[in-house]
Design an enzyme around this catalytic site. Structure first.
Site, PDB file in Angstrom:
ATOM      1  N   ASP A 166       0.828  -1.208   0.078  1.00  0.00           N
ATOM      2  CA  ASP A 166      -0.016   0.111   0.151  1.00  0.00           C
ATOM      3  C   ASP A 166       0.889   1.230   0.018  1.00  0.00           C
ATOM      4  OD1 ASP A 166      -2.645   1.552   0.708  1.00  0.00           O
ATOM      5  OD2 ASP A 166      -1.504   1.754   2.557  1.00  0.00           O
ATOM      6  N   ASP A 168       1.308   5.040   0.304  1.00  0.00           N
ATOM      7  CA  ASP A 168       0.762   6.114   1.214  1.00  0.00           C
ATOM      8  C   ASP A 168       1.531   7.514   0.879  1.00  0.00           C
ATOM      9  OD1 ASP A 168      -0.646   8.018   2.619  1.00  0.00           O
ATOM     10  OD2 ASP A 168      -0.349   6.807   4.703  1.00  0.00           O
ATOM     11  N   GLU A 170       1.972  11.178   0.482  1.00  0.00           N
ATOM     12  CA  GLU A 170       0.987  12.283   1.091  1.00  0.00           C
ATOM     13  C   GLU A 170       1.940  13.449   0.875  1.00  0.00           C
ATOM     14  OE1 GLU A 170      -0.702  12.047   4.769  1.00  0.00           O
ATOM     15  OE2 GLU A 170      -0.911   9.979   4.623  1.00  0.00           O
ATOM     16  N   TYR A 254     -11.156  11.890   5.449  1.00  0.00           N
ATOM     17  CA  TYR A 254     -11.339  12.475   6.674  1.00  0.00           C
ATOM     18  C   TYR A 254     -10.365  13.633   6.932  1.00  0.00           C
ATOM     19  CZ  TYR A 254      -8.016   8.551   6.979  1.00  0.00           C
ATOM     20  OH  TYR A 254      -7.003   7.657   6.447  1.00  0.00           O
TER      21      TYR A 254
END
Length: 437
Positions: A166, A168, A170, A254
């Site tokens: 995965d 991630d 950012e 979120y």
């Protein structure tokens, strides 16, 4: 037991007419924070593998010039890369490495052992995160670094008998934790380079899967806002191209409102509330999903993200309703975890700010807090009239509403951050029940 949702009043009402997907197909993806293993062991006592389909081990990093981490001291700075025994090591730039070789290896073996309770559970390596996304731009831009990343990722998957990776990042084109002066952490070409990286990773995983007799998963954690989905003049074409190499996308739906903002707001509203002063910004879950759908990503490649934590504000004006919602505040609260403004669900229970009702559900405020429910946003919040404290968080009711939406919209499933933030597996149990596990 079935929860009834007022679909007619929601913007996604038309989707409810569709027959829901078969419940056994819904993914339930939970992140495990490896750095918390001393206080939250990767054991069956803490993690019910039967209520998950995927466990993400967070986080691994990539090596450059023999070091990994972020030069920003606030994130812990840089550290030597390690070999399998924990000794300092200098592999090729782009190599995927364990942050703590001994601890992370023990954690991964413990997580894989949970498959005894759920043989269909898949365990993935999650790479990067907010603190460690600083080298993705260099990695994705350099063919040799991409090759090293692909080869080292496969080696780790095979070493620990894992099921995929995965990413991630950012964020491509707009890194969250900036590099120090003189270092490069973002490029205009990041998103297109991301597509190239994913294609090369998929090609290698396909070949390896044929040899190993399994399908290696590739997922990403992705931004929920329009700036992530769009790539300038090309719009969302890049995310559709990226999705072609992925099994699915975990949308981080979120952190829509954060406690450094001057007014209170919901961190993870499902739908739009016309009373929200920032309603036109599309800061709610359904809008996030729509952005991906509009870019051409299929619903079955989208997983809706859920926070097992909340944020607090202090000194909020009561407002006309007397509940502090969408009101000016004096700043971030300081009563959360470690005296900060973040409130894990477990912390809310431990501190007695949330209490169980007669049915055993946490619908009551404690210690002077009153629990409210926003039927438009499908979100709970706590308000203390005396101090003006205001807390936005996720609870069982909001998870059930989101599960109903996931089924209606035929999404792949739900993802949450993170396992240690739950209280007595309350939220995980509610989510699993709502999605039919």
């Amino acid at each position: 037991m079935r929860m009834t949702v007022n679909v007619a009043g929601l913007a996604w009402a038309g989707l409810a007419a569709l027959a829901p997907p078969s419940l056994h197909c819904a993914e339930i993806v939970g992140y495990y924070p490896g750095w918390k293993s001393a206080s939250f062991a990767p054991s069956a006592a803490n993690i019910d593998a039967r209520k998950l389909t995927v466990l993400m081990y967070a986080f691994l990093d990539t090596c450059r010039d023999g070091r990994h981490g972020n030069p920003d001291p606030a994130t812990g700075g840089l550290a030597p890369c390690q070999d399998a025994g924990g000794a300092a090591h200098q592999p090729a730039d782009g190599t995927l490495v364990l942050a703590d070789a001994v601890r992370d290896a023990a954690n991964l073996r413990a997580l894989v052992a949970l498959k005894q309770a759920n043989p269909k559970l898949r365990v993935l390596l999650s790479v990067g995160g907010w603190n460690w996304s600083n080298q993705f731009s260099n990695l994705a831009a350099e063919p040799a670094a991409r090759a090293a990343f692909v080869a080292s990722t496969l080696a780790l998957l095979r070493r620990f008998d894992l099921d995929g990776v995965d990413i991630d990042w950012e964020y491509p084109g707009a890194v969250g934790v900036a590099c120090t002066i003189g270092q490069l952490c973002e490029r205009a070409a990041d998103k297109q380079n991301y597509v190239t990286l994913a294609r090369e990773l998929r090609a290698a995983f396909t070949l390896a899967g044929r040899a190993d007799g399994k399908h290696y998963l590739i997922t990403i954690a992705a931004g929920a806002n329009a700036s992530f989905v769009s790539d300038g003049p090309q719009g969302g074409a890049w995310i559709k191209a990226l999705a072609a190499s992925l099994d699915w996308i975990n949308i981080m739906s979120y952190d829509f409102h954060m406690p450094w903002e001057k007014s209170s707001g919901h961190l993870a509203a499902l739908d739009v509330d016309p009373a929200d002063p920032l309603k036109d910004g599309g800061l709610y879950g359904v809008a996030s999903v729509r952005r991906y759908l509009a870019a051409g990503v299929a619903p079955q490649q989208l997983v809706l993200g859920l926070p097992f934590y909340g944020y607090g504000w202090k000194g909020c004006a009561p407002g006309p309703a007397g509940d502090g919602q969408y009101q000016a505040c004096a700043g971030a609260a300081d009563g959360g975890n470690d005296g900060a403004s973040s409130y894990s669900f477990a912390h809310l229970l431990q501190q007695g700010l949330l209490l169980a009702d007669g049915q055993g559900r946490y619908t009551l405020g404690g210690k002077g807090y009153v629990r409210h429910w926003n039927a438009k946003a499908q979100a709970p919040y706590l308000h203390h009239a005396g101090s003006g404290s205001w807390i936005s968080y996720e609870d069982e009711a909001s998870l059930r509403a989101k599960a109903a939406y996931i089924r209606s919209a035929r999404l792949r499933g739900a993802m949450f951050w993170e396992l240690s933030a739950d209280g007595g597996q309350t939220l995980g149990g509610a989510l699993a029940e709502a999605l039919g596990r």
